[in-house]
Design a protein around this motif. Structure first.
Motif, PDB file in Angstrom:
ATOM      1  N   VAL A 159      10.304   5.273   2.908  1.00 20.94           N
ATOM      2  CA  VAL A 159       9.675   6.524   2.827  1.00 20.94           C
ATOM      3  C   VAL A 159      10.379   8.089   2.163  1.00 20.94           C
ATOM      4  O   VAL A 159      11.340   7.527   2.206  1.00 20.94           O
ATOM      5  CB  VAL A 159       9.970   7.054   4.205  1.00 20.94           C
ATOM      6  N   HIS A 160       9.457   8.355   1.358  1.00 21.00           N
ATOM      7  CA  HIS A 160      10.157   9.570   0.238  1.00 21.00           C
ATOM      8  C   HIS A 160       9.436  10.457   0.556  1.00 21.00           C
ATOM      9  O   HIS A 160       8.461  10.786   0.880  1.00 21.00           O
ATOM     10  CB  HIS A 160       9.883   9.213  -1.311  1.00 21.00           C
ATOM     11  N   PRO A 161      10.755  11.936  -0.063  1.00 21.89           N
ATOM     12  CA  PRO A 161       9.560  13.413   0.252  1.00 21.89           C
ATOM     13  C   PRO A 161       9.064  13.999  -0.553  1.00 21.89           C
ATOM     14  O   PRO A 161      10.031  12.874  -1.508  1.00 21.89           O
ATOM     15  CB  PRO A 161      11.531  14.036   0.579  1.00 21.89           C
ATOM     16  N   ALA A 162       8.556  14.633  -0.285  1.00 24.54           N
ATOM     17  CA  ALA A 162       7.188  14.933  -1.629  1.00 24.54           C
ATOM     18  C   ALA A 162       7.375  16.184  -2.084  1.00 24.54           C
ATOM     19  O   ALA A 162       7.832  16.667  -1.161  1.00 24.54           O
ATOM     20  CB  ALA A 162       5.383  14.727  -1.017  1.00 24.54           C
ATOM     21  N   ALA A 163       7.769  16.532  -3.274  1.00 21.72           N
ATOM     22  CA  ALA A 163       7.764  18.077  -3.825  1.00 21.72           C
ATOM     23  C   ALA A 163       7.329  18.882  -2.844  1.00 21.72           C
ATOM     24  O   ALA A 163       7.550  19.900  -2.563  1.00 21.72           O
ATOM     25  CB  ALA A 163       7.561  18.188  -5.363  1.00 21.72           C
ATOM     26  N   VAL A 184       5.028   6.812   1.388  1.00 23.36           N
ATOM     27  CA  VAL A 184       5.115   6.114   2.127  1.00 23.36           C
ATOM     28  C   VAL A 184       4.520   4.744   1.667  1.00 23.36           C
ATOM     29  O   VAL A 184       3.480   4.582   1.328  1.00 23.36           O
ATOM     30  CB  VAL A 184       4.383   6.095   3.840  1.00 23.36           C
ATOM     31  N   ARG A 185       5.415   3.776   1.295  1.00 18.96           N
ATOM     32  CA  ARG A 185       5.517   2.635   0.368  1.00 18.96           C
ATOM     33  C   ARG A 185       5.408   1.544   2.050  1.00 18.96           C
ATOM     34  O   ARG A 185       6.501   1.637   2.165  1.00 18.96           O
ATOM     35  CB  ARG A 185       5.499   2.768  -0.561  1.00 18.96           C
ATOM     36  N   TRP A 186       4.561   0.814   1.866  1.00 22.68           N
ATOM     37  CA  TRP A 186       4.667  -0.525   2.830  1.00 22.68           C
ATOM     38  C   TRP A 186       4.308  -1.788   2.152  1.00 22.68           C
ATOM     39  O   TRP A 186       3.613  -1.891   1.221  1.00 22.68           O
ATOM     40  CB  TRP A 186       3.707  -0.631   3.869  1.00 22.68           C
ATOM     41  N   ARG A 187       5.240  -2.839   2.303  1.00 21.84           N
ATOM     42  CA  ARG A 187       4.569  -3.967   2.136  1.00 21.84           C
ATOM     43  C   ARG A 187       3.893  -4.514   3.335  1.00 21.84           C
ATOM     44  O   ARG A 187       4.534  -4.523   4.078  1.00 21.84           O
ATOM     45  CB  ARG A 187       6.662  -5.282   1.727  1.00 21.84           C
ATOM     46  N   THR A 188       3.046  -5.685   3.230  1.00 25.37           N
ATOM     47  CA  THR A 188       2.018  -5.887   4.100  1.00 25.37           C
ATOM     48  C   THR A 188       1.964  -7.347   4.164  1.00 25.37           C
ATOM     49  O   THR A 188       1.585  -7.839   3.635  1.00 25.37           O
ATOM     50  CB  THR A 188       0.626  -4.521   4.301  1.00 25.37           C
ATOM     51  N   SER A 212       1.060  -1.350  -0.335  1.00 27.26           N
ATOM     52  CA  SER A 212       0.285   0.227  -0.139  1.00 27.26           C
ATOM     53  C   SER A 212       1.338   1.513  -0.068  1.00 27.26           C
ATOM     54  O   SER A 212       1.792   0.822   0.233  1.00 27.26           O
ATOM     55  CB  SER A 212      -0.498  -0.204   0.921  1.00 27.26           C
ATOM     56  N   GLU A 213       0.348   2.049  -0.395  1.00 27.01           N
ATOM     57  CA  GLU A 213       1.518   3.320  -0.193  1.00 27.01           C
ATOM     58  C   GLU A 213       0.368   5.442   0.157  1.00 27.01           C
ATOM     59  O   GLU A 213      -0.855   3.927  -0.219  1.00 27.01           O
ATOM     60  CB  GLU A 213       0.825   3.913  -1.945  1.00 27.01           C
ATOM     61  N   PHE A 214       0.282   5.651   0.211  1.00 31.90           N
ATOM     62  CA  PHE A 214      -0.162   6.515   1.675  1.00 31.90           C
ATOM     63  C   PHE A 214       0.882   8.212   0.958  1.00 31.90           C
ATOM     64  O   PHE A 214       2.041   7.964   1.004  1.00 31.90           O
ATOM     65  CB  PHE A 214      -0.801   6.766   2.308  1.00 31.90           C
ATOM     66  N   ARG A 215      -0.203   9.383   1.459  1.00 26.87           N
ATOM     67  CA  ARG A 215       0.963  10.271   1.152  1.00 26.87           C
ATOM     68  C   ARG A 215       0.510  11.365   2.574  1.00 26.87           C
ATOM     69  O   ARG A 215      -1.439  11.024   3.215  1.00 26.87           O
ATOM     70  CB  ARG A 215      -0.007  11.587   0.610  1.00 26.87           C
ATOM     71  N   VAL A 216       1.517  12.153   2.970  1.00 30.21           N
ATOM     72  CA  VAL A 216       1.628  12.994   4.517  1.00 30.21           C
ATOM     73  C   VAL A 216       1.654  14.018   4.041  1.00 30.21           C
ATOM     74  O   VAL A 216       3.043  14.540   3.739  1.00 30.21           O
ATOM     75  CB  VAL A 216       2.573  12.375   5.911  1.00 30.21           C
ATOM     76  N   GLY A 256       2.461  11.508  12.103  1.00 33.07           N
ATOM     77  CA  GLY A 256       1.179  11.558  10.793  1.00 33.07           C
ATOM     78  C   GLY A 256       1.064  10.000  10.129  1.00 33.07           C
ATOM     79  O   GLY A 256       0.073   9.084  10.243  1.00 33.07           O
ATOM     80  N   VAL A 257       2.569   9.177  10.030  1.00 29.36           N
ATOM     81  CA  VAL A 257       3.109   7.688   9.561  1.00 29.36           C
ATOM     82  C   VAL A 257       2.422   6.703  10.404  1.00 29.36           C
ATOM     83  O   VAL A 257       1.727   5.747  10.216  1.00 29.36           O
ATOM     84  CB  VAL A 257       4.780   7.622   9.103  1.00 29.36           C
ATOM     85  N   LEU A 258       2.984   7.369  12.219  1.00 24.61           N
ATOM     86  CA  LEU A 258       2.231   6.136  12.838  1.00 24.61           C
ATOM     87  C   LEU A 258       1.553   5.901  12.879  1.00 24.61           C
ATOM     88  O   LEU A 258       0.679   4.780  13.456  1.00 24.61           O
ATOM     89  CB  LEU A 258       3.249   6.759  14.184  1.00 24.61           C
TER      90      LEU A 258
END
Length: 142
Positions: free
Chosen positions: A90-94, A100-104, A54-58, A69-71
């Motif tokens: 975890v990668h910085p967004a512009a 954030v990308r997770w293997r779940t 899964s992937e999400f943005r903070v 936010g991530v935790l």
């Protein structure tokens, strides 16, 4: 602390709740280590395999708020979707936020070994640059 690896995490003694520390050469690596530390406080993932991703943005925020936010998302997905991260990128967004990308895996695929966190406490939250990189300390309400 004596010599430690460039990247890692640990659980430290705390009176009633759970306290984690994490460190890495960069901010995003430290967030990823904090996720691993949170999960390690209550489940054994040694024999689990990733069954999804899964992937999400903070959204943009101060560094401490990004970490929380991530935790918080880990706890939310565990409670609502029965999903836990086994690996985190975890990668910085512009815009200043994070991607954030997770293997779940499912919560039913891991063994419970501790108290399940209910929330991330803002009390005594630390997250920022430190000698050798970034580090954080977070208390988890259980």
């Amino acid at each position: 602390m004596a010599h430690r690896p460039a990247r890692g995490h640990r659980c430290v003694p705390h009176t009633a709740d759970v306290r984690i520390e994490a460190w890495a050469p960069d901010r995003e690596g430290c967030v990823a280590e904090a996720v691993a530390a949170l999960v390690d406080t209550f489940v054994d993932t040694a024999s689990a395999t990733a069954t999804g991703s899964s992937e999400f943005r903070v959204p943009p925020a101060h560094d401490g708020d990004l970490l929380v936010g991530v935790l918080d998302e880990v706890i939310f997905r565990m409670e609502t979707e029965g999903e836990l991260p086994l690996g985190t990128e975890v990668h910085p967004a512009a815009d200043g936020g994070l991607t954030v990308r997770w293997r779940t895996t499912g919560t039913d695929a891991v063994e419970l070994v501790g108290a399940v966190p209910k929330a991330v406490s803002l009390h005594e939250l630390r997250f920022g640059p430190a000698p050798g990189g970034w580090e954080c300390a977070v208390t988890l309400d259980v």
